[in-house]
Design an enzyme around this catalytic site. Structure first.
Site, mmCIF file in Angstrom:
data_model
loop_
_atom_site.group_PDB
_atom_site.id
_atom_site.type_symbol
_atom_site.label_atom_id
_atom_site.label_comp_id
_atom_site.label_asym_id
_atom_site.label_seq_id
_atom_site.Cartn_x
_atom_site.Cartn_y
_atom_site.Cartn_z
ATOM 1 N N CYS A 1 0.591 -1.110 0.254
ATOM 2 C CA CYS A 1 0.147 -0.006 -0.161
ATOM 3 C C CYS A 1 0.819 1.204 -0.079
ATOM 4 C CB CYS A 1 -0.884 0.014 1.223
ATOM 5 S SG CYS A 1 -1.979 -1.442 1.214
ATOM 6 N N HIS B 1 -2.475 6.741 4.220
ATOM 7 C CA HIS B 1 -1.345 5.845 4.564
ATOM 8 C C HIS B 1 0.143 6.201 3.955
ATOM 9 C CE1 HIS B 1 -0.421 1.176 5.182
ATOM 10 N NE2 HIS B 1 0.074 2.043 6.252
#
Length: 584
Positions: free
Chosen positions: A78, A139
């Site tokens: 990610c 993130h």
């Protein structure tokens, strides 16, 4: 009176011309709507061959636009894949990589994050007059020195508006049956602490002034009681649920912990509101889904609706959410002048399962999955573009493209200038999408696993072949499996990988599943290809300037960096719930 008439007339003419110029500018600079799904496998969508999960809205988007069939992410995890998407650069260049086991931002208590000297597409478009918004997963880090400095907040990377989850969904985030009870207890306990603290302060002042006669040991005992109470409350929250599973609006924490099953629906409403506020354009909206990452929080309306358990339910809910936002774009009359791009951050998570129940995605015919930097299943992702005013409908392109291409493509569309002080690895996709050119501008693409180079792809301009050379591959466990079930994610280095010299060679145009390595006996061009790829790799490595790795040594949790909705450690709150209930 007479003298005032020409003045009024000229003012009206100027107003009309300004309006027309503003409208023309909007036509020249389309609205941008980017959709990124979390952990979606390319084989999970109907338009990419799935006939058992229903994704009608995404399938329609593909039929109304252009479908990329060899679109790859710059990383198979990610954090690095999203950094590359934002900046148009391999994560190794920005330091968003790791030479260790953890290859993502480990928690909201780490100082790691996207370096501030990196330029994102949001920052470029903001300079070109775009209203920029990010809704959903970030993130890319949050704090640097203390828990509310928000040094890595989206506001510092060109986004005007943010609502979402600064970390990522993971197992502790859902379900949480005790959440309401803890919120109630936490609120009462904080009130109790405030009262006791006030009593201690009053007694101490009274003692010093000589107004009351209270033994100092008693006052010290009350202080100790306060400290023990705070510590016991803090130590009871060891789960990441309380520190990582949060929602923010701007720089305000609105839920700690979040109520995961309603978060997706709120984000859709936030997207609709953003589009409504900025419908006069131009706007950039980056909608970064929490779906379809484990633990797959799904509303009751979609549970049990698919043939593939909770994962399929979650995919179908995500598709319905895409449909709602696209419908709003149509309702506001923005369809023709809005470029929509749909993709995933990387391949589906094959090891995501409980027992024999699969909770991760399906990567179709492609080998491997999330966490595998070289195998195609870890990096091959959907790539859909729709812009009715400029792009043809119902077409597909069988040329290698990259998630890094978004950055230069948006720069070109907005009139922005690419940074000239760094290497930009992406390429402007508009000539390829519009049919102006027929071949990808990517001759070579380099596939990393963390900070380790695992594979190189070569697409010669005079050939239909797409060569792929693997220098390192993960060792699947248990033997005979097609993923790394023993370690949850495949490793990038050490005893769990195999080094290949010469590299394993495949031609993806003939063997997209990477099932049969080529050799000198089976491929006449074998030596030529190996030499050409090796030379390209040497040149590429010369262009990589060493920088601090954000996901290695400094990627460790610090208690003082953990975000807090209230006064630490009494951090639980549900402002979103109160807002929805009409209490705010």
């Amino acid at each position: 009176m007479k003298a005032g008439v020409p003045s009024i007339f000229l003012s009206l003419v100027c107003l009309f011309l300004n309006t027309q110029q503003s409208h023309a500018a909007t036509e020249d600079k389309p609205n941008i709507f980017l959709i990124m799904v979390d952990d979606l496998g390319i084989g999970d969508l109907g338009c990419y061959g799935n006939d058992t999960i229903r994704t009608p809205h995404i399938d329609r988007l593909a039929s109304e636009g252009i479908q990329l069939l060899q679109h790859v992410s710059a990383a198979s995890m990610c954090t690095p894949s999203r950094a590359a998407f934002l900046t148009g650069r391999y994560p190794i260049r920005s330091g968003m990589v790791s030479n260790r086991g953890t290859r993502v931002i480990a928690s909201l208590g780490v100082p790691s994050g996207l370096p501030h000297n990196e330029t994102t597409f949001a920052a470029l478009l903001k300079k070109q007059g775009y209203s920029t918004g990010l809704i959903g997963k970030w993130h890319q880090g949050l704090n640097c020195h203390f828990r509310s400095d928000y040094c890595h907040h989206p506001y510092h990377y060109g986004f005007d508006y943010y609502y979402g989850m600064p970390y990522s969904l993971y197992e502790p985030c859902w379900p949480d049956p005790s959440r309401d009870t803890e919120l109630a207890i936490g609120s009462k306990l904080w009130q109790c602490v405030q009262l006791v603290a006030l009593a201690v302060l009053t007694l101490a002042i009274g003692k010093l002034r000589g107004w009351i006669s209270v033994p100092w040991p008693f006052i010290l005992a009350m202080n100790l009681f306060l400290l023990l109470l705070a510590y016991s409350w803090f130590s009871s929250f060891t789960s990441g649920l309380y520190w990582d599973c949060i929602l923010m609006r701007g720089q305000e924490i609105t839920e700690q912990p979040l109520k995961a099953e309603r978060a997706g629906s709120i984000m859709v409403q936030e997207a609709i509101s953003f589009i409504e506020r900025n419908r006069r354009g131009p706007f950039l909206l980056y909608f970064s889904f929490l779906h379809v990452h484990i633990p797959l929080p799904t509303t009751e309306d979609f549970i049990g609706t698919s043939q593939h358990g909770l994962y399929g339910d979650n995919v179908q809910e995500m598709d319905a959410m895409v449909g709602k936002i696209l419908a709003v774009i149509d309702d506001f009359g923005l369809r023709n002048n809005t470029l929509v791009h749909f993709t995933s951050d990387h391949g589906g998570h094959l090891e995501g399962r409980i027992g024999h129940t699969q909770l991760g995605g399906w990567n179709g015919i492609f080998k491997g999955g999330k966490g595998m930097g070289g195998w195609e299943g870890g990096i091959r992702v959907p790539g859909i573009f729709r812009w009715p005013a400029k792009l043809p409908a119902g077409q597909s392109i069988e040329e290698p493209t990259s998630s890094m291409d978004i950055f230069p493509t948006l720069a070109s569309l907005s009139g922005g200038i690419l940074p000239r002080d760094r290497v930009i690895d992406g390429r402007d996709l508009m000539p390829l999408l519009s049919g102006e050119i027929q071949r990808s501008e990517h001759q070579f693409l380099f596939h990393y696993c963390g900070s380790y180079l695992h594979a190189v792809r070569w697409h010669p301009q005079d050939s239909e072949a797409v060569w792929k050379a693997h220098y390192v591959t993960p060792i699947f466990q248990p033997p005979g499996a097609q993923a790394c079930y023993a370690t949850k994610y495949c490793q990038c280095s050490g005893e769990n990988v195999t080094h290949h010299n010469p590299p394993l060679l495949f031609d993806l145009s003939r063997d997209p599943s990477e099932s049969t390595p080529l050799s000198r006996d089976t491929e006449p061009l074998y030596d030529l290809v190996i030499e050409k790829v090796a030379a390209a790799l040497r040149e590429h490595l010369k262009s990589v300037i060493p920088v601090q790795e954000q996901l290695s040594e400094i990627n460790r949790d610090r208690v003082w960096l953990r975000p807090c909705c209230g006064v630490f450690p009494f951090c639980l709150c549900d402002k979103e719930g109160k807002r929805l209930a009409g209490e705010l």
